[in-house]
Motif scaffolding. Sequence first.
Motif, PDB file in Angstrom:
ATOM      1  N   GLU A 160       0.420  -2.364  -2.769  1.00  8.41           N
ATOM      2  CA  GLU A 160      -0.670  -2.362  -3.589  1.00  8.41           C
ATOM      3  C   GLU A 160      -1.127  -1.044  -4.403  1.00  8.41           C
ATOM      4  O   GLU A 160      -2.062  -0.385  -4.342  1.00  8.41           O
ATOM      5  CB  GLU A 160      -1.805  -2.929  -2.671  1.00  8.41           C
ATOM      6  CG  GLU A 160      -1.825  -4.104  -2.303  1.00  8.41           C
ATOM      7  CD  GLU A 160      -3.199  -4.391  -1.270  1.00  8.41           C
ATOM      8  OE1 GLU A 160      -4.099  -3.762  -1.053  1.00  8.41           O
ATOM      9  OE2 GLU A 160      -3.174  -5.863  -0.717  1.00  8.41           O
ATOM     10  N   ASN A 161       0.096  -0.540  -5.035  1.00  8.14           N
ATOM     11  CA  ASN A 161       0.011   0.647  -5.962  1.00  8.14           C
ATOM     12  C   ASN A 161      -0.425   1.936  -5.108  1.00  8.14           C
ATOM     13  O   ASN A 161      -1.319   2.657  -5.687  1.00  8.14           O
ATOM     14  CB  ASN A 161      -0.906   0.363  -7.086  1.00  8.14           C
ATOM     15  CG  ASN A 161      -0.256  -0.737  -7.968  1.00  8.14           C
ATOM     16  OD1 ASN A 161       0.867  -1.264  -7.598  1.00  8.14           O
ATOM     17  ND2 ASN A 161      -1.105  -1.235  -8.738  1.00  8.14           N
ATOM     18  N   ASN A 162      -0.054   2.041  -3.815  1.00 13.66           N
ATOM     19  CA  ASN A 162      -0.283   3.184  -3.160  1.00 13.66           C
ATOM     20  C   ASN A 162       0.366   4.500  -3.612  1.00 13.66           C
ATOM     21  O   ASN A 162       1.441   4.534  -3.781  1.00 13.66           O
ATOM     22  CB  ASN A 162       0.271   2.948  -1.757  1.00 13.66           C
ATOM     23  CG  ASN A 162      -0.098   4.110  -0.815  1.00 13.66           C
ATOM     24  OD1 ASN A 162      -0.013   5.492  -1.126  1.00 13.66           O
ATOM     25  ND2 ASN A 162      -0.831   3.866   0.639  1.00 13.66           N
ATOM     26  N   PRO A 163      -0.351   5.355  -4.026  1.00 12.17           N
ATOM     27  CA  PRO A 163       0.037   6.528  -4.573  1.00 12.17           C
ATOM     28  C   PRO A 163       1.059   7.221  -3.840  1.00 12.17           C
ATOM     29  O   PRO A 163       1.875   8.085  -4.576  1.00 12.17           O
ATOM     30  CB  PRO A 163      -1.275   7.407  -5.281  1.00 12.17           C
ATOM     31  CG  PRO A 163      -2.417   6.820  -4.431  1.00 12.17           C
ATOM     32  CD  PRO A 163      -1.887   5.462  -3.899  1.00 12.17           C
ATOM     33  N   ILE A 164       0.832   7.528  -2.875  1.00  6.90           N
ATOM     34  CA  ILE A 164       1.735   8.012  -1.896  1.00  6.90           C
ATOM     35  C   ILE A 164       3.137   7.305  -1.828  1.00  6.90           C
ATOM     36  O   ILE A 164       3.964   8.178  -2.030  1.00  6.90           O
ATOM     37  CB  ILE A 164       1.416   8.270  -0.309  1.00  6.90           C
ATOM     38  CG1 ILE A 164      -0.119   8.946  -0.236  1.00  6.90           C
ATOM     39  CG2 ILE A 164       2.322   8.881   0.466  1.00  6.90           C
ATOM     40  CD1 ILE A 164      -0.062  10.295  -0.811  1.00  6.90           C
ATOM     41  N   VAL A 165       3.303   6.183  -1.902  1.00  3.78           N
ATOM     42  CA  VAL A 165       4.533   5.332  -1.921  1.00  3.78           C
ATOM     43  C   VAL A 165       5.100   5.640  -3.294  1.00  3.78           C
ATOM     44  O   VAL A 165       6.226   5.820  -3.387  1.00  3.78           O
ATOM     45  CB  VAL A 165       4.086   3.838  -1.735  1.00  3.78           C
ATOM     46  CG1 VAL A 165       5.402   3.168  -1.916  1.00  3.78           C
ATOM     47  CG2 VAL A 165       3.706   3.716  -0.440  1.00  3.78           C
TER      48      VAL A 165
END
Length: 179
Positions: free
Chosen positions: A31-36
């Motif tokens: 879900e567009n996790n910035p860490i990922v």
Amino acid sequence: MNKKVLRLEIFGFIFTCAIGTLMHFVFEWSENNPIVGLFCPINESVFEHLKMLFFPYLIWTFIEAIKLSQDKFNVYTAKLIGITSGMLITLAVFYISAGMFGRYFEVVNIASFFIGIMFAYIISYNIINYSKGKGLINGISFALLIIIAIIFIFFTLSPAHIPFFLDLKTQTYGITKQH
């Protein structure tokens, strides 16, 4: 021929192909996790797709360095030269085909990824297999691999506004979708 090194390089090739392919979807799945997004492609730019090759290869580099720690091989040097060559070959196949045909073909994009991985492992195998010694060059190579990882993270957060970083589908740059 060192069968232990050959086996590790073959497993590394399979690992990088599998994990790299999965990485194409992980940012969306998260879900567009910035860490990922620091480690997985966040858009369809050429730059972001190099992460699919670099980060799984880097993980395998650490695994292989541990497995070969008792041997006197220049693992980090071989891996630095391998990944750099692999990324350059990926880019060459991609851009040469686009230049020849005047457009991008998805099958060529995908093939360039696997061709780059293949060359990265062939090159690193030959360097590992035929070099001996640990020392300063291996330490410098390790540091350069970490610097490349930091550069990937930096340009994910602050992409230059040039075509290499442009998401061709959305015409935006970076994780914040700048125009």
